[in-house]
Design a protein around this motif. Structure first.
Motif, PDB file in Angstrom:
ATOM      1  N   LEU A   1       0.814  -1.215   0.000  1.00  0.00           N
ATOM      2  CA  LEU A   1       0.000   0.000   0.000  1.00  0.00           C
ATOM      3  C   LEU A   1       0.847   1.264   0.000  1.00  0.00           C
ATOM      4  N   ILE A   2       1.986   1.220   0.703  1.00  0.00           N
ATOM      5  CA  ILE A   2       2.830   2.404   0.867  1.00  0.00           C
ATOM      6  C   ILE A   2       4.251   2.079   0.422  1.00  0.00           C
ATOM      7  N   ALA A   3       4.837   2.956  -0.399  1.00  0.00           N
ATOM      8  CA  ALA A   3       6.214   2.758  -0.870  1.00  0.00           C
ATOM      9  C   ALA A   3       7.209   3.090   0.235  1.00  0.00           C
ATOM     10  N   GLU A   4       8.465   2.761   0.000  1.00  0.00           N
ATOM     11  CA  GLU A   4       9.513   2.982   1.011  1.00  0.00           C
ATOM     12  C   GLU A   4       9.686   4.451   1.364  1.00  0.00           C
ATOM     13  N   ASP A   5       9.385   5.337   0.406  1.00  0.00           N
ATOM     14  CA  ASP A   5       9.534   6.772   0.679  1.00  0.00           C
ATOM     15  C   ASP A   5       8.299   7.375   1.350  1.00  0.00           C
ATOM     16  N   GLY A   6       7.324   6.516   1.706  1.00  0.00           N
ATOM     17  CA  GLY A   6       6.139   6.991   2.407  1.00  0.00           C
ATOM     18  C   GLY A   6       5.012   7.466   1.520  1.00  0.00           C
ATOM     19  N   THR A   7       5.173   7.361   0.211  1.00  0.00           N
ATOM     20  CA  THR A   7       4.127   7.770  -0.723  1.00  0.00           C
ATOM     21  C   THR A   7       3.312   6.547  -1.148  1.00  0.00           C
ATOM     22  N   PRO A   8       2.112   6.758  -1.709  1.00  0.00           N
ATOM     23  CA  PRO A   8       1.315   5.627  -2.178  1.00  0.00           C
ATOM     24  C   PRO A   8       2.034   4.865  -3.282  1.00  0.00           C
ATOM     25  N   THR A   9       1.912   3.554  -3.267  1.00  0.00           N
ATOM     26  CA  THR A   9       2.491   2.743  -4.330  1.00  0.00           C
ATOM     27  C   THR A   9       1.679   2.913  -5.606  1.00  0.00           C
ATOM     28  N   GLU A  10       2.206   2.397  -6.702  1.00  0.00           N
ATOM     29  CA  GLU A  10       1.476   2.435  -7.971  1.00  0.00           C
ATOM     30  C   GLU A  10       0.132   1.723  -7.827  1.00  0.00           C
ATOM     31  N   TYR A  11       0.123   0.650  -7.063  1.00  0.00           N
ATOM     32  CA  TYR A  11      -1.124  -0.090  -6.824  1.00  0.00           C
ATOM     33  C   TYR A  11      -2.155   0.797  -6.123  1.00  0.00           C
ATOM     34  N   THR A  12      -1.741   1.460  -5.048  1.00  0.00           N
ATOM     35  CA  THR A  12      -2.657   2.317  -4.294  1.00  0.00           C
ATOM     36  C   THR A  12      -3.122   3.493  -5.137  1.00  0.00           C
ATOM     37  N   ALA A  13      -2.223   4.038  -5.946  1.00  0.00           N
ATOM     38  CA  ALA A  13      -2.601   5.141  -6.830  1.00  0.00           C
ATOM     39  C   ALA A  13      -3.656   4.690  -7.835  1.00  0.00           C
ATOM     40  N   GLY A  14      -3.532   3.453  -8.316  1.00  0.00           N
ATOM     41  CA  GLY A  14      -4.526   2.917  -9.240  1.00  0.00           C
ATOM     42  C   GLY A  14      -5.873   2.744  -8.571  1.00  0.00           C
ATOM     43  N   VAL A  15      -5.860   2.289  -7.315  1.00  0.00           N
ATOM     44  CA  VAL A  15      -7.104   2.164  -6.557  1.00  0.00           C
ATOM     45  C   VAL A  15      -7.762   3.524  -6.390  1.00  0.00           C
ATOM     46  N   LEU A  16      -6.972   4.525  -6.060  1.00  0.00           N
ATOM     47  CA  LEU A  16      -7.503   5.875  -5.873  1.00  0.00           C
ATOM     48  C   LEU A  16      -8.109   6.412  -7.158  1.00  0.00           C
ATOM     49  N   GLN A  17      -7.479   6.139  -8.289  1.00  0.00           N
ATOM     50  CA  GLN A  17      -8.020   6.574  -9.568  1.00  0.00           C
ATOM     51  C   GLN A  17      -9.372   5.902  -9.843  1.00  0.00           C
ATOM     52  N   PHE A  18      -9.461   4.606  -9.563  1.00  0.00           N
ATOM     53  CA  PHE A  18     -10.719   3.886  -9.757  1.00  0.00           C
ATOM     54  C   PHE A  18     -11.822   4.473  -8.883  1.00  0.00           C
ATOM     55  N   LEU A  19     -11.518   4.729  -7.624  1.00  0.00           N
ATOM     56  CA  LEU A  19     -12.522   5.266  -6.709  1.00  0.00           C
ATOM     57  C   LEU A  19     -12.909   6.701  -7.074  1.00  0.00           C
ATOM     58  N   SER A  20     -11.959   7.465  -7.595  1.00  0.00           N
ATOM     59  CA  SER A  20     -12.270   8.827  -8.033  1.00  0.00           C
ATOM     60  C   SER A  20     -13.222   8.800  -9.227  1.00  0.00           C
ATOM     61  N   GLN A  21     -12.986   7.867 -10.145  1.00  0.00           N
ATOM     62  CA  GLN A  21     -13.890   7.708 -11.280  1.00  0.00           C
ATOM     63  C   GLN A  21     -15.271   7.257 -10.807  1.00  0.00           C
ATOM     64  N   TYR A  22     -15.286   6.373  -9.810  1.00  0.00           N
ATOM     65  CA  TYR A  22     -16.555   5.904  -9.245  1.00  0.00           C
ATOM     66  C   TYR A  22     -17.325   7.077  -8.640  1.00  0.00           C
ATOM     67  N   GLN A  23     -16.631   7.942  -7.910  1.00  0.00           N
ATOM     68  CA  GLN A  23     -17.284   9.078  -7.291  1.00  0.00           C
ATOM     69  C   GLN A  23     -17.841  10.038  -8.342  1.00  0.00           C
ATOM     70  N   ALA A  24     -17.090  10.256  -9.407  1.00  0.00           N
ATOM     71  CA  ALA A  24     -17.574  11.124 -10.482  1.00  0.00           C
ATOM     72  C   ALA A  24     -18.811  10.525 -11.142  1.00  0.00           C
ATOM     73  N   GLU A  25     -18.795   9.226 -11.338  1.00  0.00           N
ATOM     74  CA  GLU A  25     -19.951   8.550 -11.929  1.00  0.00           C
ATOM     75  C   GLU A  25     -21.147   8.598 -10.982  1.00  0.00           C
ATOM     76  N   PHE A  26     -20.883   8.565  -9.684  1.00  0.00           N
ATOM     77  CA  PHE A  26     -21.951   8.693  -8.696  1.00  0.00           C
ATOM     78  C   PHE A  26     -22.669  10.031  -8.846  1.00  0.00           C
TER      79      PHE A  26
END
Length: 246
Positions: A131-156
């Protein structure tokens, strides 16, 4: 019928401090949704969902949202197999986003990416993407999840606007669906709304053209076509042993 956090138990925002070593296994067991007989459905999902599920509208006289029916009985999802597998051809986005969800801040200004910490797939054994990269930022996986949920919210938000149009045009009518079992027993679902074709037929040509241009008329057609799936819900209910319900 459906609420935003139907099967989430321990919701918490993702933070670098708490979740630095957390990993997430792929969701393959959908048993978390086995007692949910309806979930919200976004407008973009109507076409994919209409082959398996009845699509109806739930709410009150003020506002409604589309929901996808998963069972005829309370606390029964007939699309969950004995081993937790999903038996439908399409898995709704509301289900697919689990164990992640967006939560609105107290001031209503921003959303936070949260997880259900009770999800059995979370681990600290390097199983699945982190979930979290070594530098404390979101991993590519988590960023992809956030993008999906953002699209879901817009569609909502888009879906809410479409439903408001249906309400403004007075196209929705309270309905009840009833099916008869081979034994003669009747099963029914009520508390939902559906578009009334008779009301649709009374609209002006201008109103119909606007519905067509906005894509809403097509969604109405998908919704009405999906109502035949109440028979499929009945058949799936018959496949289940009564002792397994509840």
């Amino acid at each position: 019928m459906a609420t935003q956090l139907l099967f989430y138990n321990e919701v918490a925002p993702i933070t670098a401090e708490r979740h630095a070593s957390w990993h997430a296994r792929e969701v393959k067991d959908f048993s978390f949704a086995k007692k949910v007989n309806s979930v919200p459905l976004m407008a973009a999902e109507f076409l994919s969902a209409l082959t398996d599920y009845p699509i109806v509208f739930a709410g009150d006289d003020e506002s409604v949202l589309p929901v996808l029916l998963l069972g005829m009985r309370n606390a029964e999802n007939v699309f969950i197999g004995s081993e937790g597998n999903w038996k439908g051809r399409y898995i709704p986005a509301f289900i697919r986003r689990y164990p992640f969800v967006l939560a609105l801040s107290d001031d209503g200004e921003k959303y936070y990416l949260c997880i259900d910490e009770s999800f059995a797939g979370f681990n600290q054994s390097d199983e699945g993407p982190g979930l979290i990269a070594e530098d404390g930022t979101p991993t590519e996986y988590t960023a992809g999840v956030l993008q999906f949920l953002s699209q879901y919210q817009a569609e909502f938000e888009r879906t809410k606007a479409i439903c408001k149009k249906l309400k403004d045009l007075n196209l929705l009518e309270a309905k009840q669906a009833e099916v008869t079992l081979p034994s003669g027993e009747k099963m029914s679902v009520d508390g939902f709304f559906a578009v009334d074709p008779a009301r649709l037929a009374t609209l002006s040509a201008e109103a119909i053209v606007e519905l067509v241009r906005s894509g809403t008329y097509e969604l109405i057609c998908f919704h009405l076509a999906s109502l035949r799936n109440f028979e499929l819900l009945r058949d799936r209910s018959l496949e289940r042993e009564p002792a397994s319900v509840g």
